[in-house]
Enzyme design. Structure first.
Site: not given
Ligand code: NAP
Length: 289
Positions: A57, A101, A124
């Site tokens: 990422k 994460q 997200d």
């Protein structure tokens, strides 16, 4: 569905490349206006798979010209400290997107963490507010994996209006948002799951099938309507330890009109849509030029 198209591969790597080039262009335009899109990525603990995801990422951000901050914390980080750090990032004007994460260590409640991220920075798209925005059609951030699937379907040129789409799997991060996005595009949507009897009866009716289960060979050639679009979200290992999806690719390719491979289909799109969401968060902050 066109009769001619059989077994065309939807190339997620190529589509990702095009979308990332567009992100880079729009980022450069924002930078000229003194705004560089910024993503904060937080990792707690040492999960090896998570470290790889996070690294990819950050790398993707750098390549597209986005600013990124990587914060790695020890497994023992108290939940309150993580929540306080997110609250600080919510206020930081150089950060437009915040990603924590998953999975988190057991003593940290992932729901509390996700709900602490400001909705405007929830790139997200996992918070209940973001889910509500998706459900009601309000502008918000779509979860990256199903959002990427929608781009893959769009790349076939097939309009979803009036088509029958089946989503296999109903997780909050993939299956449910996927179904809502298909519905938004005027498909007639069926959601199947582990308690669905006779999955084949459903999938044989479908113009579009999205498999998001996490089990090999959930979808085989005898379960697919000729010419259908098949999107394989699954990430599994075959007997040789190689990455494979939920779909029996070799068999289904003989029947489907379009199909995504694993690897090289949905996987690359997930990070790409994270970049798109972060860029869009920054564009919203910057307002119209
Ligand atoms: P998940 O939370 O485990 O959900 C799996 C879903 O599949 C559940 O809804 C489950 O039903 C359903 N299911 C299980 N067995 C089934 C069966 N035999 N027939 C029909 N449905 C069945 O998984 P997830 O997070 O959605 O992820 C799904 C897969 O996508 C995994 O392989 C994951 O690694 C992969 N993935 C890939 C990406 C990417 O970027 N490529 C991103 C995210 C996830 P119940 O609800 O009834 O249990």
């Amino acid at each position: 569905m066109t009769d001619q198209a059989i077994g065309r591969i939807i190339d997620g790597v190529a589509l990702s490349g095009e979308l990332r080039a567009d992100v880079a262009r729009r980022t450069a335009a924002l930078v000229l206006r003194q705004v560089r899109p910024g993503l904060a990525v937080i990792l707690v603990g040492d999960d090896p798979a998570s470290r790889v995801y996070v690294r990819n990422k950050i790398k993707a951000c750098e390549e597209a010209g986005l600013y990124s901050v990587f914060e790695k914390y020890d497994e023992s980080l108290p939940e309150a400290d993580l929540l306080a750090r997110i609250a600080d990032l919510n206020q930081d004007p150089s950060i437009h997107g915040i990603l924590v994460q998953m999975p988190l260590p057991r003593h940290i409640d992932p729901h509390k963490v996700i709900e602490t991220i400001a909705t405007a920075k929830d790139v997200d798209g996992y918070s209940t507010l973001s889910a509500g925005e998706l459900m009601t059609g309000a502008p918000g951030f779509n979860p990256c994996t199903p959002y990427g699937c929608m781009k893959l379907i769009a790349s076939t040129g097939i309009a979803l209006r009036g088509k029958h789409a089946i989503v296999i799997g109903r997780s909050n991060t993939v299956g449910k948002p996927m179904a809502l996005m298909l519905l938004q595009q005027n498909a007639t949507v069926t959601i199947c799951h582990s308690a669905t009897p006779d999955l084949k009866r459903h999938t044989l009716q479908a113009d579009v099938v999205v498999a998001a289960v996490g089990r090999r060979n959930v979808l085989t050639a005898d379960m697919v309507k000729p010419g259908a679009v098949v999107i394989d979200v699954g990430m599994n290992r075959n007997d040789d330890g190689k990455l494979c999806g939920d779909v029996d690719f070799a068999g289904v390719q003989q029947v489907a009109g379009f199909i995504t491979p694993v690897p090289g289909g949905v996987g690359p799109m997930t990070i790409t849509m994270l970049l798109v969401n972060t860029l869009e968060a920054a564009e919203r902050t910057a307002g119209s030029p």
